[in-house]
Design a protein around this motif. Structure first.
Motif, PDB file in Angstrom:
ATOM      1  N   GLU A  75       0.824  -1.211   0.000  1.00 50.63           N
ATOM      2  CA  GLU A  75       0.000   0.000   0.000  1.00 50.63           C
ATOM      3  C   GLU A  75       0.861   1.265   0.000  1.00 50.63           C
ATOM      4  O   GLU A  75       0.330   2.380   0.054  1.00 50.63           O
ATOM      5  N   LEU A  76       2.182   1.093  -0.047  1.00 53.80           N
ATOM      6  CA  LEU A  76       3.077   2.247  -0.020  1.00 53.80           C
ATOM      7  C   LEU A  76       2.906   3.058  -1.299  1.00 53.80           C
ATOM      8  O   LEU A  76       2.893   2.512  -2.406  1.00 53.80           O
ATOM      9  N   GLY A  77       2.747   4.363  -1.144  1.00 53.09           N
ATOM     10  CA  GLY A  77       2.593   5.241  -2.296  1.00 53.09           C
ATOM     11  C   GLY A  77       3.346   6.537  -2.085  1.00 53.09           C
ATOM     12  O   GLY A  77       3.780   6.867  -0.964  1.00 53.09           O
ATOM     13  N   LEU A  78       3.484   7.301  -3.143  1.00 57.51           N
ATOM     14  CA  LEU A  78       4.236   8.548  -3.086  1.00 57.51           C
ATOM     15  C   LEU A  78       3.472   9.577  -2.258  1.00 57.51           C
ATOM     16  O   LEU A  78       2.327   9.921  -2.566  1.00 57.51           O
ATOM     17  N   ALA A  79       4.075  10.054  -1.179  1.00 56.81           N
ATOM     18  CA  ALA A  79       3.460  11.096  -0.352  1.00 56.81           C
ATOM     19  C   ALA A  79       3.762  12.477  -0.918  1.00 56.81           C
ATOM     20  O   ALA A  79       2.878  13.322  -1.053  1.00 56.81           O
ATOM     21  N   TRP A  80       5.037  12.715  -1.259  1.00 56.29           N
ATOM     22  CA  TRP A  80       5.435  13.977  -1.886  1.00 56.29           C
ATOM     23  C   TRP A  80       6.816  13.810  -2.509  1.00 56.29           C
ATOM     24  O   TRP A  80       7.513  12.830  -2.231  1.00 56.29           O
ATOM     25  N   VAL A 522      13.837  -4.701   3.500  1.00 60.16           N
ATOM     26  CA  VAL A 522      15.074  -4.077   3.046  1.00 60.16           C
ATOM     27  C   VAL A 522      14.718  -3.211   1.845  1.00 60.16           C
ATOM     28  O   VAL A 522      14.121  -3.696   0.879  1.00 60.16           O
ATOM     29  N   PHE A 523      15.066  -1.917   1.906  1.00 58.90           N
ATOM     30  CA  PHE A 523      14.779  -0.979   0.821  1.00 58.90           C
ATOM     31  C   PHE A 523      16.068  -0.653   0.072  1.00 58.90           C
ATOM     32  O   PHE A 523      17.119  -0.447   0.686  1.00 58.90           O
ATOM     33  N   GLN A 524      15.943  -0.554  -1.260  1.00 55.95           N
ATOM     34  CA  GLN A 524      17.092  -0.173  -2.081  1.00 55.95           C
ATOM     35  C   GLN A 524      16.614   0.339  -3.433  1.00 55.95           C
ATOM     36  O   GLN A 524      15.688  -0.217  -4.029  1.00 55.95           O
ATOM     37  N   GLY A 525      17.254   1.397  -3.917  1.00 56.04           N
ATOM     38  CA  GLY A 525      17.068   1.835  -5.292  1.00 56.04           C
ATOM     39  C   GLY A 525      18.125   1.214  -6.169  1.00 56.04           C
ATOM     40  O   GLY A 525      19.131   0.688  -5.688  1.00 56.04           O
ATOM     41  N   ASN A 526      17.931   1.266  -7.500  1.00 60.50           N
ATOM     42  CA  ASN A 526      18.911   0.624  -8.366  1.00 60.50           C
ATOM     43  C   ASN A 526      19.123   1.378  -9.669  1.00 60.50           C
ATOM     44  O   ASN A 526      18.433   2.362  -9.963  1.00 60.50           O
ATOM     45  N   THR A 557      14.060   6.212   7.005  1.00 58.68           N
ATOM     46  CA  THR A 557      12.663   6.174   7.407  1.00 58.68           C
ATOM     47  C   THR A 557      12.508   6.934   8.713  1.00 58.68           C
ATOM     48  O   THR A 557      13.444   7.029   9.526  1.00 58.68           O
ATOM     49  N   TYR A 558      11.302   7.496   8.918  1.00 58.50           N
ATOM     50  CA  TYR A 558      11.041   8.326  10.092  1.00 58.50           C
ATOM     51  C   TYR A 558       9.531   8.411  10.277  1.00 58.50           C
ATOM     52  O   TYR A 558       8.751   7.920   9.434  1.00 58.50           O
ATOM     53  N   THR A 559       9.096   9.021  11.376  1.00 55.53           N
ATOM     54  CA  THR A 559       7.667   9.251  11.573  1.00 55.53           C
ATOM     55  C   THR A 559       7.411  10.716  11.895  1.00 55.53           C
ATOM     56  O   THR A 559       8.262  11.407  12.461  1.00 55.53           O
ATOM     57  N   VAL A 560       6.228  11.164  11.500  1.00 57.18           N
ATOM     58  CA  VAL A 560       5.704  12.468  11.897  1.00 57.18           C
ATOM     59  C   VAL A 560       4.287  12.229  12.403  1.00 57.18           C
ATOM     60  O   VAL A 560       3.456  11.653  11.683  1.00 57.18           O
ATOM     61  N   ASP A 561       4.029  12.617  13.648  1.00 58.37           N
ATOM     62  CA  ASP A 561       2.719  12.395  14.268  1.00 58.37           C
ATOM     63  C   ASP A 561       2.287  10.936  14.152  1.00 58.37           C
ATOM     64  O   ASP A 561       1.120  10.626  13.876  1.00 58.37           O
ATOM     65  N   GLY A 562       3.243  10.032  14.345  1.00 57.66           N
ATOM     66  CA  GLY A 562       2.946   8.607  14.361  1.00 57.66           C
ATOM     67  C   GLY A 562       2.816   7.952  13.005  1.00 57.66           C
ATOM     68  O   GLY A 562       2.619   6.732  12.927  1.00 57.66           O
ATOM     69  N   GLU A 563       2.976   8.701  11.921  1.00 59.00           N
ATOM     70  CA  GLU A 563       2.861   8.134  10.572  1.00 59.00           C
ATOM     71  C   GLU A 563       4.253   7.910   9.997  1.00 59.00           C
ATOM     72  O   GLU A 563       5.088   8.815   9.994  1.00 59.00           O
ATOM     73  N   GLN A 564       4.501   6.695   9.501  1.00 61.67           N
ATOM     74  CA  GLN A 564       5.834   6.357   8.991  1.00 61.67           C
ATOM     75  C   GLN A 564       6.006   6.791   7.538  1.00 61.67           C
ATOM     76  O   GLN A 564       5.124   6.588   6.701  1.00 61.67           O
ATOM     77  N   PHE A 565       7.182   7.354   7.262  1.00 70.09           N
ATOM     78  CA  PHE A 565       7.565   7.758   5.912  1.00 70.09           C
ATOM     79  C   PHE A 565       8.872   7.052   5.542  1.00 70.09           C
ATOM     80  O   PHE A 565       9.694   6.753   6.413  1.00 70.09           O
ATOM     81  N   VAL A 566       9.064   6.819   4.257  1.00 73.59           N
ATOM     82  CA  VAL A 566      10.319   6.299   3.718  1.00 73.59           C
ATOM     83  C   VAL A 566      10.777   7.284   2.649  1.00 73.59           C
ATOM     84  O   VAL A 566       9.992   7.638   1.762  1.00 73.59           O
ATOM     85  N   ALA A 567      12.025   7.732   2.725  1.00 73.67           N
ATOM     86  CA  ALA A 567      12.522   8.761   1.803  1.00 73.67           C
ATOM     87  C   ALA A 567      13.826   8.325   1.170  1.00 73.67           C
ATOM     88  O   ALA A 567      14.653   7.660   1.805  1.00 73.67           O
ATOM     89  N   VAL A 568      14.016   8.722  -0.087  1.00 75.00           N
ATOM     90  CA  VAL A 568      15.276   8.448  -0.776  1.00 75.00           C
ATOM     91  C   VAL A 568      15.538   9.556  -1.784  1.00 75.00           C
ATOM     92  O   VAL A 568      14.618  10.068  -2.432  1.00 75.00           O
ATOM     93  N   LEU A 569      16.797   9.964  -1.883  1.00 76.81           N
ATOM     94  CA  LEU A 569      17.214  10.962  -2.862  1.00 76.81           C
ATOM     95  C   LEU A 569      17.616  10.237  -4.137  1.00 76.81           C
ATOM     96  O   LEU A 569      18.519   9.395  -4.131  1.00 76.81           O
ATOM     97  N   LYS A 601       4.573   6.967   1.869  1.00 75.87           N
ATOM     98  CA  LYS A 601       3.852   6.558   3.075  1.00 75.87           C
ATOM     99  C   LYS A 601       2.737   5.608   2.665  1.00 75.87           C
ATOM    100  O   LYS A 601       2.352   5.523   1.487  1.00 75.87           O
ATOM    101  N   ILE A 602       2.202   4.887   3.639  1.00 76.52           N
ATOM    102  CA  ILE A 602       1.069   4.017   3.373  1.00 76.52           C
ATOM    103  C   ILE A 602      -0.115   4.872   2.918  1.00 76.52           C
ATOM    104  O   ILE A 602      -0.475   5.858   3.562  1.00 76.52           O
TER     105      ILE A 602
END
Length: 723
Positions: A75-80, A522-526, A557-569, A601-602
């Motif tokens: 269910e992970l999708g682009l948050a921003w 495990v997260f990874q870009g390629n 990965t981190y959370t804001v107000d209890g919601e988990q985010f995953v970020a990558v440059l 985020k989910i």
């Protein structure tokens, strides 16, 4: 031994290993939300934030967050997302503190965002001079920031250490950390221990002497400097560790007037054990690479271990005092750095718990070392290699004679090549699985020793081998087969059994850094322009996102107000990307650079804009009419002075201009204006007049014309030429 005590002011402090960790020891008043020793020491429990480069001092890059897990990752999708303003390699690890995300980009720029919404907060441009690019062997990248109190700390490509106000991005102070007249660069992320900012540098290929230094976080005052190689003039008054090192070099050559520094730069990895109070640094390659020129014996061939090249060194962060070292590649001659990611963990080995340090350096062996003493525990090859039969019981490689090219003076195909079996891309360790996840690859190189080689401290790529201009077969099918031997993979490595648990194969090498999580992922870009999540136990791919560009940076990965985010440059670039054939970097075709921060985020419903079409220039060179002698001269000079940025054999990447498609090929004076006069220095293309005559520069043009005609004849697909 750990115990909590109470400061007189009523602030909790931690006594650990004889060190009292107060809220702030830098002379600054602590501010609300600031980063101090206590927050850094307890970063592992602070799962909401990512406050230091590897998330914790142990550099494990493991987060216990589990909202995104094997059941929900679908269910992970682009948050921003946020577009970057630099179309070059993006290698940074963002930091997240109290709902705000901070990152560096290419050209050492800094940006701040609201971590939940992506709203831009501020940005900072250190205005690195464009001509600095020629000093960077491996793109104008930056790997991240450090945080202390209410400030962020940045190392710039031109060697400055800059302190920024975390709320505004305004400069608090800056300090030049290198001799800017030499080819030093800074691309690595600083670390902070007890109010001391630790930073190294790069530039070994161009002839500098490596070191790491500590600066006061409050004002930038240099506190100590630790050199990694001797000057060659050491005596009884010199530090004992440098006297020990000098005994392993030809110091007459090292101290001679035409010496170029010795190398040994500390350009990336560090880790810290607060209980032992030891800082671990990874030391790079020699300068030049070829030990026969750097440290010759009586017979003119390479001699000596050349400490502390290709070593892990433990030092005291308060004073810079040497404690121990372990050298992974004695007498390094293949660019086998030990600057790769260092991870600290406690493992049960042979029935007892050991405090270990783990590294998969370039040389192809995975090392487990006792981090208290530097004692060798074990090492096994994690990728195929042919330079050593193995590692003996003392931790020393059993070398293959034919691979020791600084001894034989003969060319040899050696595996791994200078890109290594693992480069700078961070690994991750999952304590629950007991596995280290390695972004590994297989790539061999022919090392051809150059006879009568001389150093060039002005502009030369000082390796002492001919690596850069070999002729290519005219058949495109054969070329694809050659590139097909260069493989990329994600490996789950058991450091106790010293074997792979599982492996995921990729279309090509140069794949991104790793994040492991408590969600069993495990997260990874390629390099195939995908960001993906895998089952941490089995390697099964559970989710993927089309990123539109190659990803080399590691996720967080981190959370804001209890919601988990995953970020990558995201953003294709770096050493392999600028030196590889842009059409053949993997079996999926060219990889373009579209530099963006991607945050997920989910339930995220964001979408990227439609992917732009790859810009193309025609392959339309003038006829090749130069003599064989002129073309041979141009080939020789191109290999040394041009290939590091414009790719061996002038094949052209998708990151920097493809010289075969340059309009200046048909105009000698225009070519000279760029290469000899340096009219494009602000773009990074400086004058080479100090190293090359006009005749040699024009010979390079004639060589590129010949190469362009060869490739036009086989109807190569057009490539992008984009900065």
């Amino acid at each position: 031994m750990r115990k909590w005590t109470t400061a007189l002011a009523g602030i909790a402090v931690l006594s650990l290993g004889g060190i009292t960790l107060a809220a702030c020891n830098s002379g600054e008043e602590m501010v609300e939300g600031g980063i101090d020793n206590i927050r850094l020491m307890n970063a592992d429990a602070d799962s909401a934030n990512w406050i230091t480069h590897g998330r914790t001092y142990s550099e494990q890059r493991f987060s216990p967050l589990s909202q995104v897990n094997q059941e929900t990752v679908g269910e992970l999708g682009l948050a921003w997302y946020a577009d970057m303003d630099t179309a070059r390699g993006q290698e940074a690890t963002p930091l997240v503190m109290d709902g705000k995300l901070y990152l560096t980009t290419a050209w050492s720029k800094v940006k701040a965002f609201d971590a939940a919404t992506g709203e831009p907060l501020w940005e900072y441009d250190p205005q690195v001079p464009g001509e600095t690019a020629v000093k960077a062997c491996c793109d104008v990248v930056n790997r991240g920031l450090a945080a202390w109190n209410d400030k962020l700390y940045l190392g710039t490509l031109d060697g400055r250490l800059v302190a920024l106000d975390r709320d505004t991005g305004e400069v608090a102070w800056e300090k030049v950390t290198v001799d800017q007249s030499k080819a030093y660069t800074v691309t690595g992320a600083p670390r902070i221990i007890d109010g001391k900012v630790l930073i190294g540098n790069g530039g070994a290929e161009f002839g500098v002497r490596g070191y790491i230094a500590a600066y006061d976080a409050a004002d930038g005052e240099e506190l100590w400097r630790f050199y990694t190689v001797p000057e060659g003039t050491e005596d009884e008054s010199s530090p004992a560790y440098l006297q020990e090192a000098a005994a392993t070099w030809n110091t007459d050559v090292l101290a001679s007037s035409d010496a170029i520094g010795g190398g040994g730069t500390v350009w990336d990895s560090m880790a810290y054990d607060p209980e032992l109070d030891l800082l671990y640094i990874g030391v790079g390659n020699g300068s030049p690479w070829n030990r026969a020129y750097r440290s010759p014996g009586a017979d003119g061939t390479g001699e000596g271990d050349n400490l502390y090249l290709s070593s892990i060194v433990a030092i005291r962060p308060d004073t810079g005092e040497y404690v121990w070292h372990y050298q992974t590649t004695p007498g390094e001659t293949w660019d086998y750095t030990a600057t790769q990611h260092i991870i600290l963990a406690d493992l049960e080995i042979d029935g007892r718990e050991r405090q270990v340090l783990m590294q998969a350096p370039k040389n192809g062996f995975f090392y487990v070392i006792d981090r208290a003493t530097g004692e060798f525990i074990s090492a096994e090859e994690y990728i195929p290699q042919n330079w050593a039969e193995g590692i003996d019981e003392n931790g020393r490689p059993i070398e293959v004679a034919e691979a020791r090219i600084d001894k034989t003076g003969e060319p040899a195909l050696v595996m791994p090549g200078p890109l290594g079996g693992h480069n700078w891309h961070p690994m991750a360790f999952h304590p629950g699985e007991g596995l280290v996840y390695i972004p590994a690859f297989e790539a061999a190189t022919i090392y051809d020793p150059e006879p009568d080689w001389k150093p060039d401290p002005a502009r030369g790529f000082n390796v002492g081998f001919n690596l850069g201009a070999g002729d290519l077969p005219p058949d495109m099918g054969i070329r694809k087969q050659v590139y097909g031997t260069v493989k990329g993979k994600l490996m789950a490595w058991d450091p106790v059994a010293q074997e792979a648990r599982w492996t995921v194969e990729f279309p090509g090498p140069w794949n991104g850094g790793i994040l492991a999580t408590g969600g069993g992922l495990v997260f990874q870009g390629n390099s195939g322009s995908e960001f993906a999540a895998y089952d941490a136990s089995t390697g099964e791919k559970l989710w993927g996102f089309p990123a539109q560009t190659g990803i080399v940076a590691p996720p967080i990965t981190y959370t804001v107000d209890g919601e988990q985010f995953v970020a990558v440059l995201a953003g294709w670039g770096g050493a392999y990307a600028i030196t590889a054939d842009g059409e053949l970097v993997n079996d999926q075709g060219p990889v373009q650079n579209i530099s963006r921060l991607l945050v997920f985020k989910i339930g995220g419903t964001g979408e990227l804009p439609e992917q732009p079409e790859l810009a193309r220039l025609p392959l339309d060179p003038p006829p090749s009419r130069a003599s064989a002698e002129v073309i041979a001269l141009g080939k020789e000079k191109y290999a040394r002075y041009c290939a590091v940025c414009h790719a061996p054999a002038a094949v052209g990447s998708t990151v920097l201009p493809d010289l075969r498609r340059s309009a200046t090929l048909a105009n000698k004076q225009a070519w000279l204006a760029v290469v000899h006069q340096g009219i494009l220095k602000d773009n990074g293309m400086v004058s080479f007049a100090d190293s090359l005559s006009e005749e040699e520069i024009d010979a390079i043009r004639e060589y590129v014309i010949k190469r362009a005609n060869e490739d036009k004849a086989i109807e190569r697909p057009a490539q992008v030429a984009r900065r």
